[in-house]
Structures are given as structure tokens and as C-alpha cells.
Write a protein that holds these residues in place. Structure first.
Motif, PDB file in Angstrom:
ATOM      1  N   GLN A 165      21.390  -5.647  31.233  1.00 61.66           N
ATOM      2  CA  GLN A 165      22.553  -6.465  31.590  1.00 61.66           C
ATOM      3  C   GLN A 165      22.149  -7.879  32.007  1.00 61.66           C
ATOM      4  O   GLN A 165      22.970  -8.802  31.945  1.00 61.66           O
ATOM      5  N   SER A 166      20.905  -8.056  32.412  1.00 65.20           N
ATOM      6  CA  SER A 166      20.440  -9.381  32.817  1.00 65.20           C
ATOM      7  C   SER A 166      20.056 -10.265  31.627  1.00 65.20           C
ATOM      8  O   SER A 166      19.839 -11.466  31.794  1.00 65.20           O
ATOM      9  N   LEU A 167      19.979  -9.683  30.441  1.00 68.03           N
ATOM     10  CA  LEU A 167      19.570 -10.429  29.260  1.00 68.03           C
ATOM     11  C   LEU A 167      20.703 -11.316  28.761  1.00 68.03           C
ATOM     12  O   LEU A 167      21.876 -10.974  28.878  1.00 68.03           O
ATOM     13  N   SER A 168      20.341 -12.436  28.170  1.00 68.10           N
ATOM     14  CA  SER A 168      21.340 -13.350  27.615  1.00 68.10           C
ATOM     15  C   SER A 168      21.535 -13.143  26.122  1.00 68.10           C
ATOM     16  O   SER A 168      22.301 -13.863  25.487  1.00 68.10           O
ATOM     17  N   ARG A 174      19.253  -0.155  32.828  1.00 62.98           N
ATOM     18  CA  ARG A 174      20.579  -0.721  32.577  1.00 62.98           C
ATOM     19  C   ARG A 174      20.697  -2.120  33.215  1.00 62.98           C
ATOM     20  O   ARG A 174      21.207  -3.055  32.593  1.00 62.98           O
ATOM     21  N   GLU A 175      20.231  -2.248  34.437  1.00 61.84           N
ATOM     22  CA  GLU A 175      20.284  -3.548  35.119  1.00 61.84           C
ATOM     23  C   GLU A 175      19.461  -4.592  34.368  1.00 61.84           C
ATOM     24  O   GLU A 175      19.876  -5.760  34.246  1.00 61.84           O
ATOM     25  N   PHE A 176      18.318  -4.192  33.862  1.00 65.66           N
ATOM     26  CA  PHE A 176      17.480  -5.120  33.108  1.00 65.66           C
ATOM     27  C   PHE A 176      18.195  -5.599  31.849  1.00 65.66           C
ATOM     28  O   PHE A 176      18.220  -6.798  31.548  1.00 65.66           O
ATOM     29  N   LYS A 206      17.706   1.294  36.574  1.00 67.51           N
ATOM     30  CA  LYS A 206      16.881   0.077  36.524  1.00 67.51           C
ATOM     31  C   LYS A 206      16.891  -0.514  35.107  1.00 67.51           C
ATOM     32  O   LYS A 206      16.969  -1.749  34.934  1.00 67.51           O
TER      33      LYS A 206
END
Length: 284
Positions: free
Chosen positions: A195-198, A191-193, A189
Motif C-alpha cells: 500500500q505504500s508503493l506509488s 500489505r502495508e508495504f 506487514k
């Protein structure tokens, strides 16, 4: 830049001044051109931003001498002069630690901005984790994670650096039971968070797992790890270190360089050893 020119009252120099000026003028022009070009080169270097980052499980300031001593914890942190700190096992007004808001107290005494995220209500207050930042924290998020033996969240703090770049700090304290099912789910979870960052991010904390585990290996792809010295990598226990369970990573890997990493020999203030890294961010 202004260059002072000195005149000498010397007839010989005066006679040769014209030929001297003719010879020197191209050199002066070259020097000025070089100086004009230098700011561009300097600006390129200044796009690199180095940050001192500390991960420390402080065990609510409860030392191996059986005493809760938050000023001692603050002294350990202060000596390392960090820009960012990820703290695990932090109390907020719990009876067992003197009803102190520990994140706020540390922030005030270290002259840093503080953010706290609770895991649960505990002993008259709340128990969780914190982030300290040299720069103002613009926004925080608590990322809810799968529940293990205790509730868990990841704390994300968003900051704007002095050079204008955005950075997110993500602090974790994963589940500690032997079966890694929940721990791996929590890590996935997180890691997914990230990876969602810009914008770039630093992940740090107590992973409660070792380098060869799938939980830690999950961050080997797309992240750069702050690798500890091979002969001094153990972070737990502080008195008799025999395992490496505290880590720092940065994402995306193409934008970060790890300059230095040290595991601090501090056997008294907590049951974990602090991990200090200098990370350099290359702006896009």
C-alpha cells in the motif's frame, strides 16, 4: 501508408476518368481520415500490458523421486514461458543441493534476471527465495517480517516495463505453523508495504494458508485475486493435491484484469504445483 494507383491503357477508362475521380475522391478522403484516426485507437489498446506470472515453491529442486534436479525445475518453468517468477524454498550454495547458487543458475539458464533474498544461513550456504524477471531488475528490497519457526522476509523487485510503466513484484513465503498469529502478522506487514508503493504491484507466493483464512482474506480488499479454476484449485501436494495455499494477487484492483489462471499438473519436480496467471495492467 502509400496506396499504389495503377493506370490502364484503355480509352473508355480514360474518357470516364474525370467522373470516376470525382466520385472516388470523397471515399479516398474518408479512408485516409480513418487510417489517421487508427493509431490513436491502437495506442489506447497498447496501454494494456499483459504479463505471464508464475508462482512456484520449488523445494530447492528436490523432487518427489528423492533427487535434486535443478535442470528439471528449469524445464518446468521454461515450458510456461513466464515474464515473472516468484520462487520459494531456494538454496544459495548449500551443501544439500550441490553448492549451487540456484537463483543465479536458473536466471542464466532461463535467460532471465534474478534476485535472491536469504532467510537464514543454512548447510554451508543460505536458504531463502528468489524472483526471476524477463526485464531488468532495477532495485530489490528485503522486507523483514515477524519471525516464526524460521526467519522470514518478503522479497520485492522493482522493474520498468517496456511501455515505461513501473511494476513491483513481491514474493512471500509465510510461516507454516498451525497457529496463524505470526503468519497474519507477516501478511499485515506485506500489505502495508504494498500500500505504500506509488506504482502497481503483483503479490505472489506460498501463503501456507487456505482461502478462507484471515491471512488470505487480508488481500481481498484493494487487490484483485487470480482466482483458480473451481475444479482445479489445489496447489499442494503435487502428488495428491488436497489444499490451496499458493496465491497471486495484484494491486491496485482498478488497474488489473485477470485473463487466465492455471494450476499446472506437475507431480514430480516439487511438492507444490506451479500456479500460472496472465495479468493485464491498465496504465493510468
Amino acid at each position: 501508408m502509400t496506396f499504389p494507383f495503377h493506370c490502364f491503357a484503355n480509352s473508355t477508362f480514360a474518357c470516364k476518368q474525370s467522373s470516376f475521380s470525382t466520385a472516388v475522391r470523397p471515399l479516398v478522403g474518408l479512408l485516409i481520415a480513418t487510417l489517421i484516426a487508427m493509431p490513436g485507437e491502437s495506442s489506447a489498446e497498447e496501454t494494456n500490458s499483459s504479463h505471464r506470472v508464475l508462482s512456484y515453491n520449488i523445494k530447492r529442486g528436490y523432487g518427489n523421486d528423492g533427487k535434486t534436479d535443478l535442470p528439471r525445475t528449469a524445464e518446468v518453468i521454461s515450458k510456461l514461458k513466464p515474464d515473472f517468477v516468484g520462487l520459494q524454498e531456494v538454496d544459495e550454495r548449500c551443501n544439500r543441493s550441490g553448492n549451487v547458487d540456484q537463483a543465479q543458475w536458473l536466471g542464466e539458464h532461463l535467460d532471465m534476471h534474478a534476485a535472491f533474498a536469504p532467510f537464514m544461513d543454512y548447510d554451508g550456504g543460505r536458504y531463502g527465495m528468489a524472483i526471476l524477471s524477463r526485464y531488468p531488475i532495477e532495485k530489490t528490497e528485503s522486507v523483514e517480517l515477524a519471525r516464526g519457526r524460521e526467519p522470514r522476509v518478503a522479497l520485492a523487485a522493482h522493474v520498468t516495463l517496456p511501455d515505461g510503466n513501473k511494476l513491483t513484484l513481491v514474493n512471500v513465503h509465510f510461516d507454516y505453523i498451525r497457529d496463524d498469529t505470526v503468519r497474519f502478522e507477516q501478511a499485515t506487514k506485506v500489505r502495508e508495504f504494498i500500500q505504500s508503493l506509488s506504482n502497481p504491484a503483483i503479490l505472489l507466493g506460498d501463503f501456507n494458508d487456505t482461502p478462507e483464512s484471515r491471512t488470505v482474506q487480508l488481500f481481498q480488499d484493494g487487490f484483485v485475486e487470480a482466482d483458480k479454476p473451481a475444479d482445479d484449485s489445489f496447489t499442494f501436494s503435487a502428488e495428491k493435491p488436497d489444499r490451496e495455499i499458493d496465491f497471486l494477487f495484484a494491486s491496485p484492483e482498478t488497474q488489473w484484469t485477470v485473463k487466465t489462471v492455471d494450476v499446472i499438473d506437475e507431480p514430480l519436480a516439487s511438492d507444490h504445483r506451479p500456479v500460472m496467471a496472465v495479468l493485464q495492467l491498465q496504465a493510468n
